[in-house]
Design a protein around this motif. Structure first.
Motif, PDB file in Angstrom:
ATOM      1  N   VAL A  91       0.839  -1.198   0.000  1.00  0.00           N
ATOM      2  CA  VAL A  91       0.000   0.000   0.000  1.00  0.00           C
ATOM      3  C   VAL A  91       0.874   1.248   0.000  1.00  0.00           C
ATOM      4  O   VAL A  91       1.981   1.251   0.529  1.00  0.00           O
ATOM      5  N   TYR A  92       0.317   2.273  -0.614  1.00  0.00           N
ATOM      6  CA  TYR A  92       0.941   3.596  -0.597  1.00  0.00           C
ATOM      7  C   TYR A  92       0.133   4.441   0.383  1.00  0.00           C
ATOM      8  O   TYR A  92      -1.047   4.716   0.138  1.00  0.00           O
ATOM      9  N   VAL A  93       0.741   4.814   1.497  1.00  0.00           N
ATOM     10  CA  VAL A  93       0.046   5.571   2.540  1.00  0.00           C
ATOM     11  C   VAL A  93       0.215   7.061   2.249  1.00  0.00           C
ATOM     12  O   VAL A  93       1.266   7.654   2.496  1.00  0.00           O
ATOM     13  N   SER A  94      -0.836   7.651   1.704  1.00  0.00           N
ATOM     14  CA  SER A  94      -0.797   9.069   1.328  1.00  0.00           C
ATOM     15  C   SER A  94      -1.800   9.860   2.162  1.00  0.00           C
ATOM     16  O   SER A  94      -2.409  10.803   1.676  1.00  0.00           O
ATOM     17  N   LEU A  95      -1.938   9.456   3.393  1.00  0.00           N
ATOM     18  CA  LEU A  95      -2.877  10.111   4.318  1.00  0.00           C
ATOM     19  C   LEU A  95      -2.248  11.360   4.921  1.00  0.00           C
ATOM     20  O   LEU A  95      -1.027  11.542   4.840  1.00  0.00           O
ATOM     21  N   PRO A  96      -3.067  12.209   5.584  1.00  0.00           N
ATOM     22  CA  PRO A  96      -2.472  13.314   6.350  1.00  0.00           C
ATOM     23  C   PRO A  96      -1.467  12.764   7.378  1.00  0.00           C
ATOM     24  O   PRO A  96      -1.614  11.626   7.851  1.00  0.00           O
ATOM     25  N   ASN A  97      -0.489  13.586   7.724  1.00  0.00           N
ATOM     26  CA  ASN A  97       0.667  13.111   8.493  1.00  0.00           C
ATOM     27  C   ASN A  97       0.304  12.363   9.778  1.00  0.00           C
ATOM     28  O   ASN A  97       0.946  11.375  10.130  1.00  0.00           O
ATOM     29  N   TYR A  98      -0.718  12.814  10.480  1.00  0.00           N
ATOM     30  CA  TYR A  98      -1.013  12.214  11.788  1.00  0.00           C
ATOM     31  C   TYR A  98      -1.580  10.799  11.662  1.00  0.00           C
ATOM     32  O   TYR A  98      -1.664  10.075  12.658  1.00  0.00           O
ATOM     33  N   LEU A  99      -1.947  10.383  10.461  1.00  0.00           N
ATOM     34  CA  LEU A  99      -2.494   9.031  10.265  1.00  0.00           C
ATOM     35  C   LEU A  99      -1.467   8.051   9.679  1.00  0.00           C
ATOM     36  O   LEU A  99      -1.781   6.871   9.499  1.00  0.00           O
ATOM     37  N   HIS A 100      -0.278   8.528   9.384  1.00  0.00           N
ATOM     38  CA  HIS A 100       0.714   7.652   8.742  1.00  0.00           C
ATOM     39  C   HIS A 100       1.027   6.418   9.589  1.00  0.00           C
ATOM     40  O   HIS A 100       1.054   5.295   9.082  1.00  0.00           O
ATOM     41  N   PHE A 122      12.768  25.348   0.891  1.00  0.00           N
ATOM     42  CA  PHE A 122      11.563  24.872   0.195  1.00  0.00           C
ATOM     43  C   PHE A 122      10.415  25.755   0.676  1.00  0.00           C
ATOM     44  O   PHE A 122       9.931  25.621   1.804  1.00  0.00           O
ATOM     45  N   ASN A 123      10.014  26.667  -0.170  1.00  0.00           N
ATOM     46  CA  ASN A 123       8.902  27.575   0.130  1.00  0.00           C
ATOM     47  C   ASN A 123       7.811  27.396  -0.915  1.00  0.00           C
ATOM     48  O   ASN A 123       8.108  27.126  -2.078  1.00  0.00           O
ATOM     49  N   PHE A 124       6.588  27.595  -0.522  1.00  0.00           N
ATOM     50  CA  PHE A 124       5.475  27.639  -1.482  1.00  0.00           C
ATOM     51  C   PHE A 124       4.352  28.447  -0.829  1.00  0.00           C
ATOM     52  O   PHE A 124       4.449  28.815   0.346  1.00  0.00           O
ATOM     53  N   ARG A 125       3.311  28.723  -1.613  1.00  0.00           N
ATOM     54  CA  ARG A 125       2.194  29.470  -1.040  1.00  0.00           C
ATOM     55  C   ARG A 125       0.994  28.547  -0.895  1.00  0.00           C
ATOM     56  O   ARG A 125       0.546  27.935  -1.863  1.00  0.00           O
ATOM     57  N   LEU A 126       0.507  28.424   0.339  1.00  0.00           N
ATOM     58  CA  LEU A 126      -0.690  27.618   0.594  1.00  0.00           C
ATOM     59  C   LEU A 126      -1.894  28.551   0.555  1.00  0.00           C
ATOM     60  O   LEU A 126      -2.041  29.407   1.427  1.00  0.00           O
ATOM     61  N   GLU A 127      -2.733  28.382  -0.470  1.00  0.00           N
ATOM     62  CA  GLU A 127      -3.859  29.317  -0.631  1.00  0.00           C
ATOM     63  C   GLU A 127      -5.056  28.916   0.235  1.00  0.00           C
ATOM     64  O   GLU A 127      -5.665  29.772   0.868  1.00  0.00           O
ATOM     65  N   GLU A 128      -5.394  27.591   0.283  1.00  0.00           N
ATOM     66  CA  GLU A 128      -6.628  27.195   0.980  1.00  0.00           C
ATOM     67  C   GLU A 128      -6.413  27.228   2.503  1.00  0.00           C
ATOM     68  O   GLU A 128      -5.463  26.635   3.003  1.00  0.00           O
ATOM     69  N   ARG A 129      -7.341  27.868   3.205  1.00  0.00           N
ATOM     70  CA  ARG A 129      -7.192  27.974   4.657  1.00  0.00           C
ATOM     71  C   ARG A 129      -7.809  26.783   5.394  1.00  0.00           C
ATOM     72  O   ARG A 129      -7.738  26.705   6.620  1.00  0.00           O
ATOM     73  N   ASP A 130      -8.431  25.832   4.665  1.00  0.00           N
ATOM     74  CA  ASP A 130      -8.985  24.658   5.351  1.00  0.00           C
ATOM     75  C   ASP A 130      -8.119  23.414   5.096  1.00  0.00           C
ATOM     76  O   ASP A 130      -8.563  22.295   5.244  1.00  0.00           O
ATOM     77  N   ASN A 131      -6.864  23.633   4.742  1.00  0.00           N
ATOM     78  CA  ASN A 131      -5.974  22.520   4.415  1.00  0.00           C
ATOM     79  C   ASN A 131      -5.465  21.827   5.689  1.00  0.00           C
ATOM     80  O   ASN A 131      -5.249  22.482   6.710  1.00  0.00           O
ATOM     81  N   VAL A 132      -5.264  20.490   5.605  1.00  0.00           N
ATOM     82  CA  VAL A 132      -4.759  19.738   6.772  1.00  0.00           C
ATOM     83  C   VAL A 132      -3.392  20.240   7.235  1.00  0.00           C
ATOM     84  O   VAL A 132      -3.026  20.061   8.402  1.00  0.00           O
ATOM     85  N   ARG A 133      -2.660  20.900   6.349  1.00  0.00           N
ATOM     86  CA  ARG A 133      -1.336  21.415   6.705  1.00  0.00           C
ATOM     87  C   ARG A 133      -1.408  22.557   7.725  1.00  0.00           C
ATOM     88  O   ARG A 133      -0.384  22.984   8.258  1.00  0.00           O
ATOM     89  N   LEU A 134      -2.620  23.048   7.985  1.00  0.00           N
ATOM     90  CA  LEU A 134      -2.773  24.153   8.952  1.00  0.00           C
ATOM     91  C   LEU A 134      -3.289  23.670  10.308  1.00  0.00           C
ATOM     92  O   LEU A 134      -3.537  24.480  11.196  1.00  0.00           O
ATOM     93  N   VAL A 135      -3.446  22.357  10.470  1.00  0.00           N
ATOM     94  CA  VAL A 135      -3.966  21.823  11.741  1.00  0.00           C
ATOM     95  C   VAL A 135      -2.785  21.317  12.584  1.00  0.00           C
ATOM     96  O   VAL A 135      -2.135  20.341  12.210  1.00  0.00           O
ATOM     97  N   PRO A 136      -2.524  21.992  13.724  1.00  0.00           N
ATOM     98  CA  PRO A 136      -1.314  21.646  14.482  1.00  0.00           C
ATOM     99  C   PRO A 136      -1.268  20.173  14.913  1.00  0.00           C
ATOM    100  O   PRO A 136      -0.256  19.507  14.741  1.00  0.00           O
ATOM    101  N   GLU A 137      -2.383  19.660  15.465  1.00  0.00           N
ATOM    102  CA  GLU A 137      -2.341  18.287  16.007  1.00  0.00           C
ATOM    103  C   GLU A 137      -2.348  17.205  14.918  1.00  0.00           C
ATOM    104  O   GLU A 137      -2.191  16.028  15.212  1.00  0.00           O
ATOM    105  N   TRP A 138      -2.500  17.606  13.676  1.00  0.00           N
ATOM    106  CA  TRP A 138      -2.451  16.637  12.569  1.00  0.00           C
ATOM    107  C   TRP A 138      -1.092  16.630  11.865  1.00  0.00           C
ATOM    108  O   TRP A 138      -0.959  16.111  10.768  1.00  0.00           O
ATOM    109  N   GLY A 139      -0.116  17.246  12.515  1.00  0.00           N
ATOM    110  CA  GLY A 139       1.208  17.301  11.879  1.00  0.00           C
ATOM    111  C   GLY A 139       1.279  18.371  10.819  1.00  0.00           C
ATOM    112  O   GLY A 139       1.978  18.221   9.820  1.00  0.00           O
ATOM    113  N   GLY A 140       0.508  19.473  11.045  1.00  0.00           N
ATOM    114  CA  GLY A 140       0.583  20.599  10.130  1.00  0.00           C
ATOM    115  C   GLY A 140       1.854  21.398  10.369  1.00  0.00           C
ATOM    116  O   GLY A 140       2.572  21.174  11.347  1.00  0.00           O
TER     117      GLY A 140
END
Ligand SMILES: NC(=O)c1ccc[n+]([C@@H]2O[C@H](COP(=O)([O-])OP(=O)(O)OC[C@H]3O[C@@H](n4cnc5c(N)ncnc54)[C@H](OP(=O)(O)O)[C@@H]3O)[C@@H](O)[C@H]2O)c1
Length: 331
Positions: free
Chosen positions: A70-79, A154-172
């Protein structure tokens, strides 16, 4: 097991789009299934990507007996959780970076792999690319002389404010998400983790580091400085400074076909020299590496110790940023 590794995608994540062609391009693997938390989403995804089987829960795919890896491509906290559940079913796991967001999870994943005799590897695709390997060989041949400093971005711009990358307890946070690239590149060049680190961060309104700067001190007086951000246009770069000059890599991690991609040696007092690097799909290396480990019993190219040190160093940098202290990494 059949001659070919039967792959299942654990989620309908965006990043799957990069792995699917790499599996399909291989003689040694086939994409047989996708799983989603919802059956309708799995069905639609399977239709869109022409995947034979679709499962309406992750567990159903793991229990199906229809996949080998399997390829685990889940949000970080579920890896960690889903990698371990897959291995407990005897399935091999290619898990996205960051492997997990605590050291205890990393250790539990490694223990599960050892207990079940399954292959477990971190999907850090650029490490498998010939460009990265060519840079490593070139440095080992001594062209740059003794290395003093590495700088990575490594910089980029995250436009969506509901992205999992912005949730601290999910490994954002930018360091977990993209800072791991220059951090792991530094570890690759320096040959191991740093002795001590100092980090600083800018926390956005959701409480994750939207920008991070880390400094790392290695043995032999070597230093690295890495930057990650979700607040600027896409920019990736590695620069390595040695006794004989500097090496500049303009696209060290992503989109290797980018026309701005250059690996250039700037010798002290001499004309810049471009170092040729072979072309290859960015994601094929990690897939073929899994195939060799599963079908031939080869050792995965990226070792577990390296993967564990990526997480260890990130955790130390976060601790430093939180406490405003230099943090040592125990042996
Ligand atoms: N190597 C690379 O080049 C690269 C690039 C980008 C990302 N990544 C890594 O790949 C992983 C996935 O990133 P991505 O941007 O592709 O993710 P994404 O598009 O946000 O997808 C994550 C998937 O996880 C599933 N999921 C399960 N629980 C969820 C929850 N609570 N919230 C949201 N989704 C949930 C969803 O699938 P279902 O709805 O189908 O269950 C979703 O499609 C991350 O670990 C990231 O670091 C790697």
């Amino acid at each position: 097991m059949s001659e070919k590794v039967r792959w299942g995608l654990l989620s309908t994540a965006k990043i799957n789009q990069a792995l699917i062609p790499a599996i399909r391009a291989s003689q040694r693997g086939e994409l047989v299934a996708v799983a989603s938390r919802r059956q309708d989403r799995a069905d639609a995804y399977a239709q869109e990507w022409d995947i034979p089987r679709s499962f309406g829960s992750y567990e159903a795919m793991l229990a199906s007996g229809e996949v080998d890896a399997v390829y685990v491509s889940l949000p970080n906290y579920l890896h960690a959780e889903w990698s371990i559940r897959a291995m407990e079913r005897g399935l091999h796991v290619l898990c996205e970076k960051p492997f997990a967001i605590s050291l205890s999870e990393v250790d539990a994943m490694i223990a599960a792999s050892e207990r079940t005799g399954t292959v477990l590897a971190e999907a850090l695709m650029y490490r498998h690319h010939p460009q990265t390997k060519a840079i490593g060989d070139w440095l080992r041949e001594g062209h740059l002389g003794e290395i003093s400093v590495l700088r990575g971005v490594f910089n980029f711009r995250l436009e969506e404010r509901d992205n999992v990358r912005l949730v601290p307890e999910w490994g954002g946070g930018s360091l977990w998400d993209v800072g791991i690239y220059p951090l792991s590149f530094a570890q690759y060049v320096m040959g191991g983790p740093p002795l001590r680190v100092a980090g600083d961060q800018w926390l956005g309104d959701t409480g994750v580091d939207e920008s991070f700067v880390g400094q790392m001190h290695y043995d032999g007086g070597r230093l690295a400085q890495i930057t990650s951000s979700m607040r600027t246009p896409l920019q990736t770069e590695i620069e390595i400074f040695g006794a004989r000059g500097r090496l500049l890599v303009t696209r060290p991690f992503n989109d290797m076909a980018d026309e701005e991609r250059r690996v250039t040696f700037h010798p002290a007092g001499g004309a810049p020299q471009e170092i040729p690097v072979p072309e290859m799909d960015l994601y094929s290396g990690e897939v073929e590496d899994m195939h060799a480990a599963i079908l031939d019993g080869a050792r995965p190219y990226l070792t577990r110790a390296e993967t564990r040190d990526h997480v260890r160093t990130i955790l130390a940098l976060y601790e430093s940023a939180r406490t405003h202290r230099v943090v040592s990494l125990p042996d």
